[in-house]
Design a protein around this motif. Sequence first.
Motif, PDB file in Angstrom:
ATOM      1  N   ASP A 209       0.857  -1.177   0.000  1.00 24.24           N
ATOM      2  CA  ASP A 209       0.000   0.000   0.000  1.00 24.24           C
ATOM      3  C   ASP A 209       0.898   1.234   0.000  1.00 24.24           C
ATOM      4  O   ASP A 209       1.547   1.549   1.007  1.00 24.24           O
ATOM      5  CB  ASP A 209      -0.909  -0.026   1.237  1.00 24.24           C
ATOM      6  CG  ASP A 209      -1.907   1.114   1.246  1.00 24.24           C
ATOM      7  OD1 ASP A 209      -1.769   2.052   0.442  1.00 24.24           O
ATOM      8  OD2 ASP A 209      -2.839   1.077   2.079  1.00 24.24           O
TER       9      ASP A 209
ATOM     10  N   HIS B 192      -9.464  -4.608   4.555  1.00 19.64           N
ATOM     11  CA  HIS B 192      -9.033  -3.214   4.512  1.00 19.64           C
ATOM     12  C   HIS B 192      -9.837  -2.381   3.520  1.00 19.64           C
ATOM     13  O   HIS B 192     -10.196  -1.241   3.801  1.00 19.64           O
ATOM     14  CB  HIS B 192      -7.549  -3.129   4.134  1.00 19.64           C
ATOM     15  CG  HIS B 192      -6.618  -3.605   5.199  1.00 19.64           C
ATOM     16  ND1 HIS B 192      -6.856  -3.403   6.542  1.00 19.64           N
ATOM     17  CD2 HIS B 192      -5.425  -4.281   5.134  1.00 19.64           C
ATOM     18  CE1 HIS B 192      -5.866  -3.922   7.249  1.00 19.64           C
ATOM     19  NE2 HIS B 192      -4.996  -4.466   6.423  1.00 19.64           N
ATOM     20  N   ASP B 193     -10.114  -2.933   2.342  1.00 19.35           N
ATOM     21  CA  ASP B 193     -10.665  -2.090   1.285  1.00 19.35           C
ATOM     22  C   ASP B 193     -11.299  -2.969   0.218  1.00 19.35           C
ATOM     23  O   ASP B 193     -10.963  -4.152   0.080  1.00 19.35           O
ATOM     24  CB  ASP B 193      -9.540  -1.242   0.681  1.00 19.35           C
ATOM     25  CG  ASP B 193     -10.046  -0.027  -0.100  1.00 19.35           C
ATOM     26  OD1 ASP B 193     -11.278   0.175  -0.132  1.00 19.35           O
ATOM     27  OD2 ASP B 193      -9.214   0.705  -0.655  1.00 19.35           O
TER      28      ASP B 193
ATOM     29  N   VAL C 297     -12.013  -2.220  -3.935  1.00 23.60           N
ATOM     30  CA  VAL C 297     -11.846  -1.260  -5.018  1.00 23.60           C
ATOM     31  C   VAL C 297     -12.249  -1.918  -6.330  1.00 23.60           C
ATOM     32  O   VAL C 297     -12.485  -3.130  -6.389  1.00 23.60           O
ATOM     33  CB  VAL C 297     -10.388  -0.759  -5.098  1.00 23.60           C
ATOM     34  CG1 VAL C 297     -10.008  -0.021  -3.824  1.00 23.60           C
ATOM     35  CG2 VAL C 297      -9.423  -1.914  -5.350  1.00 23.60           C
TER      36      VAL C 297
ATOM     37  N   THR D 285     -17.999   4.585   4.436  1.00 20.82           N
ATOM     38  CA  THR D 285     -16.917   4.253   3.518  1.00 20.82           C
ATOM     39  C   THR D 285     -17.361   4.447   2.074  1.00 20.82           C
ATOM     40  O   THR D 285     -18.486   4.099   1.712  1.00 20.82           O
ATOM     41  CB  THR D 285     -16.478   2.789   3.720  1.00 20.82           C
ATOM     42  OG1 THR D 285     -16.070   2.614   5.083  1.00 20.82           O
ATOM     43  CG2 THR D 285     -15.319   2.433   2.804  1.00 20.82           C
TER      44      THR D 285
ATOM     45  N   PHE E  97     -16.618   3.749  -2.119  1.00 20.79           N
ATOM     46  CA  PHE E  97     -15.907   3.068  -3.190  1.00 20.79           C
ATOM     47  C   PHE E  97     -16.653   3.293  -4.489  1.00 20.79           C
ATOM     48  O   PHE E  97     -17.841   3.622  -4.506  1.00 20.79           O
ATOM     49  CB  PHE E  97     -15.721   1.569  -2.900  1.00 20.79           C
ATOM     50  CG  PHE E  97     -16.989   0.770  -2.847  1.00 20.79           C
ATOM     51  CD1 PHE E  97     -17.477   0.138  -3.972  1.00 20.79           C
ATOM     52  CD2 PHE E  97     -17.681   0.628  -1.656  1.00 20.79           C
ATOM     53  CE1 PHE E  97     -18.646  -0.607  -3.917  1.00 20.79           C
ATOM     54  CE2 PHE E  97     -18.846  -0.115  -1.589  1.00 20.79           C
ATOM     55  CZ  PHE E  97     -19.335  -0.734  -2.729  1.00 20.79           C
TER      56      PHE E  97
END
Length: 596
Positions: free
Chosen positions: A44, A93-94, A96, A453, A455
């Motif tokens: 990252d 974590h994420d 995308v 959050t 995205f």
Amino acid sequence: MAVDNGPVPPADLDHPTGRLIAGRYRLQRVLGRGSMGTVWAAYDEVLHRRVAVKEMRLPPGMPETEAAALRERTLREARAIAVLSHPNVVTLHDVVQQDGEPVVVMELVPSRSLAELLRTHGALSAAQAAAVADAVAAALQAAHRSGITHRDVKPGNVLVGANEQIKLTDFGIARNVSEVTMTTTGIMLGTPAFIAPEVAAGGAVSPAADLWGLGATLFAAVEGHPPYDADGDPLATVTQVVHGEVPRPASTGPLAEVIEALMVKDPRARMPLVEVRRRIYPLLPEPGTSVFAPLDLEEPTELTRPATAELPAFPPPRPAPVDPDAPLAADPGPLPFAPSTPSGSWESWAPSTSAAPPPPAAPVPRRVRRGPVATTLLVLTAAVLFAAAAGGGFALTRVAAGRSLLPPPAAVRYEAPDVATTVRPLQPRTAGTAPAYGVPGGEFTISVPQDWTMFVEQRANDPADPLPPRTLVHFVSPDGVMEVTVERFPVYYPNYSIRRYLDALRSWWARPGHSYVLTRVAPADAASGRGPDRQTDVTYRTVETQASTDMARSHFVRFLPQRVGLWVIDVTVPNDQEEKGQTLFDQIAPTFTAAT
């Protein structure tokens, strides 16, 4: 998922190392791959940390309807696992978008899977198996409290870290394509050798299925092999799971008793997780004891570190001696006492099991015998003295505090806040959808809760999609139950209309196991397509059936035509929170502004 620590295989030549995902995650090397995706060790570049990146790969020729359902399932399950924060669960974590497909970013754990340890070293010791059992049970407890069922508990999804921390991974974020197909037809979901009988038979998937998976995983840990053939014909294995006798461990003792109480065909009769942890507790090693030291935990696994990872020395170095005259901490924290068995616990209805004999009692001093009259007088005297002391203490405390001795006129009932729908103050958020398909513009500002959050998702032109290409920006609540979506069609008019959009919704939700009800359109002529499109507010409800669970949601939508383009603002909440959803929509929708 097979492990490969050598060169990138030919299947990944189109996705070389060094590639940058979402402008921040630099791929380093392949950690593992399966028929549906590849797991990479990555870096990252924003937060300067190592992560694991799970990239979806759809097989050639997969129908777009199934691919779209798989993408939606990936996003939905990622949102669900995002609400979990537990030391025995691999952290998400994420999420995308890359090349139109969701990419999942997870915690990178230097570890080896339990399946790999069993292949390399054989069965675990009692202390090692107990540590695994307690950690996995704790992770499942946290998941079940959050409404999440793992559905694939097996040794391959249990990671034993180089620091001996044990984590449960793969909560269905990226499933095998064959599993998706089987689920769609109602046949099976999970790994045959560890699947619960009711799931293998096509029944509902419930948290009880995880109890069977835990039992089967512990069976493999103490016996060194799965309870059923993991390498044979899957259909033969499933048949044995459903119709055959349940395998029993050859070993004996508390662990074997726990395994037998978990691997019960009736889901309602399986030992609860709290009882599993209570039974396992006496077998756990002392805090700070290294039980996995004889095993090699520093080999890379299917979800672990890149080749350049620098691991701490293992076992960890011995801490420096502490000065005996140093002051103690203000609060040493909770002591590791074993929990007591509450009334009405699992033991009140579970089959009887052998228990270890109690330790010998210490000698008891001889007491003087009293007659019945003396004993009665003694008890009455003690009761009077206790009542007088308690009453006097209460009165003295109330007087000293300046309070009345009488109770308040009416009790005030405390109601806990609805945590799932607690919304933080709104905060303006600016995002962009450009460049989207070569059309300039696309920046917007909207006020959403400050802890949600964001995205971005791209939906390209697809023959099976009745609507043109668009970009969606999602804002999701921390608990994953509420969402605000801003959708932009760069080119929508004159070939499409709001009515065309509503027709597409109706067609999408007409699939088996789904339902759609349009409850409000304002102005009403927008639904009929009479007259030019203008700002329109729409409310509709949907129900999506997953196994035995119905996901019922309410959608509050605003359509905002803009020259040749269209903006769509969608606030989605559970059906039982519809009034709060309307209030949230009334607060959020007016704050939307698009750049000209």
